[in-house]
Design a protein around this motif. Structure first.
Motif, mmCIF file in Angstrom:
data_model
loop_
_atom_site.group_PDB
_atom_site.id
_atom_site.type_symbol
_atom_site.label_atom_id
_atom_site.label_comp_id
_atom_site.label_asym_id
_atom_site.label_seq_id
_atom_site.Cartn_x
_atom_site.Cartn_y
_atom_site.Cartn_z
ATOM 1 N N LEU A 19 3.249 -16.334 -36.613
ATOM 2 C CA LEU A 19 3.774 -17.686 -36.737
ATOM 3 C C LEU A 19 3.509 -18.257 -38.125
ATOM 4 N N ASP A 20 2.293 -18.076 -38.639
ATOM 5 C CA ASP A 20 1.972 -18.543 -39.987
ATOM 6 C C ASP A 20 2.830 -17.837 -41.034
ATOM 7 N N PHE A 21 3.053 -16.545 -40.830
ATOM 8 C CA PHE A 21 3.895 -15.782 -41.751
ATOM 9 C C PHE A 21 5.316 -16.354 -41.767
ATOM 10 N N LEU A 22 5.850 -16.638 -40.590
ATOM 11 C CA LEU A 22 7.195 -17.216 -40.496
ATOM 12 C C LEU A 22 7.248 -18.582 -41.164
ATOM 13 N N LYS A 23 6.261 -19.423 -40.887
ATOM 14 C CA LYS A 23 6.227 -20.758 -41.489
ATOM 15 C C LYS A 23 6.177 -20.662 -43.005
ATOM 16 N N HIS A 24 5.345 -19.775 -43.501
ATOM 17 C CA HIS A 24 5.201 -19.624 -44.952
ATOM 18 C C HIS A 24 6.516 -19.186 -45.591
ATOM 19 N N HIS A 25 7.185 -18.222 -44.992
ATOM 20 C CA HIS A 25 8.412 -17.697 -45.575
ATOM 21 C C HIS A 25 9.626 -18.585 -45.320
ATOM 22 N N LEU A 26 9.542 -19.449 -44.343
ATOM 23 C CA LEU A 26 10.650 -20.370 -44.105
ATOM 24 C C LEU A 26 10.440 -21.698 -44.833
ATOM 25 N N GLY A 27 9.298 -21.847 -45.494
ATOM 26 C CA GLY A 27 9.048 -23.048 -46.280
ATOM 27 C C GLY A 27 8.439 -24.193 -45.497
ATOM 28 N N ALA A 28 8.034 -23.961 -44.266
ATOM 29 C CA ALA A 28 7.465 -25.037 -43.453
ATOM 30 C C ALA A 28 6.058 -25.397 -43.895
ATOM 31 N N SER A 29 5.357 -24.490 -44.513
ATOM 32 C CA SER A 29 3.993 -24.786 -44.945
ATOM 33 C C SER A 29 3.947 -24.881 -46.466
ATOM 34 N N ALA A 30 4.476 -25.972 -46.963
ATOM 35 C CA ALA A 30 4.485 -26.199 -48.411
ATOM 36 C C ALA A 30 3.057 -26.402 -48.899
ATOM 37 N N PRO A 31 2.789 -26.073 -50.146
ATOM 38 C CA PRO A 31 1.440 -26.280 -50.662
ATOM 39 C C PRO A 31 1.047 -27.750 -50.588
ATOM 40 N N GLU A 32 -0.234 -27.988 -50.362
ATOM 41 C CA GLU A 32 -0.738 -29.352 -50.222
ATOM 42 C C GLU A 32 -0.569 -30.136 -51.517
ATOM 43 N N ASN A 33 -0.059 -31.306 -51.371
ATOM 44 C CA ASN A 33 0.112 -32.223 -52.488
ATOM 45 C C ASN A 33 -1.160 -33.070 -52.585
ATOM 46 N N PRO A 34 -1.709 -33.273 -53.786
ATOM 47 C CA PRO A 34 -2.926 -34.090 -53.912
ATOM 48 C C PRO A 34 -2.727 -35.501 -53.367
ATOM 49 N N GLU A 35 -1.502 -35.994 -53.440
ATOM 50 C CA GLU A 35 -1.202 -37.331 -52.924
ATOM 51 C C GLU A 35 -1.378 -37.375 -51.409
ATOM 52 N N ILE A 36 -1.049 -36.288 -50.747
ATOM 53 C CA ILE A 36 -1.201 -36.216 -49.291
ATOM 54 C C ILE A 36 -2.670 -36.318 -48.919
ATOM 55 N N GLU A 37 -3.529 -35.624 -49.642
ATOM 56 C CA GLU A 37 -4.968 -35.679 -49.365
ATOM 57 C C GLU A 37 -5.498 -37.090 -49.594
ATOM 58 N N THR A 38 -5.026 -37.747 -50.638
ATOM 59 C CA THR A 38 -5.441 -39.124 -50.908
ATOM 60 C C THR A 38 -5.032 -40.033 -49.758
ATOM 61 N N LEU A 39 -3.827 -39.845 -49.259
ATOM 62 C CA LEU A 39 -3.349 -40.662 -48.140
ATOM 63 C C LEU A 39 -4.136 -40.375 -46.860
ATOM 64 N N ARG A 40 -4.497 -39.123 -46.654
ATOM 65 C CA ARG A 40 -5.312 -38.786 -45.472
ATOM 66 C C ARG A 40 -6.665 -39.484 -45.534
ATOM 67 N N LEU A 41 -7.281 -39.488 -46.715
ATOM 68 C CA LEU A 41 -8.560 -40.168 -46.878
ATOM 69 C C LEU A 41 -8.412 -41.662 -46.638
ATOM 70 N N GLU A 42 -7.329 -42.226 -47.148
ATOM 71 C CA GLU A 42 -7.084 -43.653 -46.968
ATOM 72 C C GLU A 42 -6.903 -43.987 -45.487
ATOM 73 N N VAL A 43 -6.181 -43.145 -44.766
ATOM 74 C CA VAL A 43 -5.980 -43.360 -43.328
ATOM 75 C C VAL A 43 -7.323 -43.295 -42.593
ATOM 76 N N ALA A 44 -8.161 -42.337 -42.960
ATOM 77 C CA ALA A 44 -9.471 -42.215 -42.323
ATOM 78 C C ALA A 44 -10.321 -43.464 -42.577
ATOM 79 N N GLU A 45 -10.277 -43.965 -43.815
ATOM 80 C CA GLU A 45 -11.021 -45.191 -44.135
ATOM 81 C C GLU A 45 -10.490 -46.375 -43.342
ATOM 82 N N MET A 46 -9.187 -46.478 -43.237
ATOM 83 C CA MET A 46 -8.577 -47.587 -42.496
ATOM 84 C C MET A 46 -8.931 -47.513 -41.009
ATOM 85 N N LYS A 47 -8.995 -46.308 -40.471
ATOM 86 C CA LYS A 47 -9.380 -46.163 -39.063
ATOM 87 C C LYS A 47 -10.809 -46.641 -38.850
ATOM 88 N N GLU A 48 -11.702 -46.291 -39.794
ATOM 89 C CA GLU A 48 -13.096 -46.739 -39.697
ATOM 90 C C GLU A 48 -13.179 -48.256 -39.772
#
Length: 77
Positions: A19-48
């Motif tokens: 499944l991971d192989f298929l996702k990788h080759h079909l483009g479903a698992s794009a490399p992580e964008n640093p902006e996405i990580e920043t937004l995840r941290l912000e969401v975690a802070e907001m939840k707290e």
């Protein structure tokens, strides 16, 4: 899909997860964008903060209930 299956066939070392192989080759698992990580941290802070505000609200409501008359006494019943 055919191209992915060909890529899998040509792969010298077979992947652990098809499944991971298929996702990788079909483009479903794009490399992580640093902006996405920043937004995840912000969401975690907001939840707290949200949980802290809910707790504070609960405490303040309990405190206020000590000083307010019960609802039936308010309306003169």
């Amino acid at each position: 899909l055919f191209a992915v299956l060909v890529a899998l066939y040509e792969e010298p070392e077979k992947p652990n997860s098809a499944l991971d192989f298929l996702k990788h080759h079909l483009g479903a698992s794009a490399p992580e964008n640093p902006e996405i990580e920043t937004l995840r941290l912000e969401v975690a802070e907001m939840k707290e903060k949200y949980e802290a505000v809910l707790e504070e609200n609960k405490k303040l409501k309990n405190k206020l209930a000590q000083y307010e008359p019960p609802q039936d006494e308010k309306h003169g019943e």
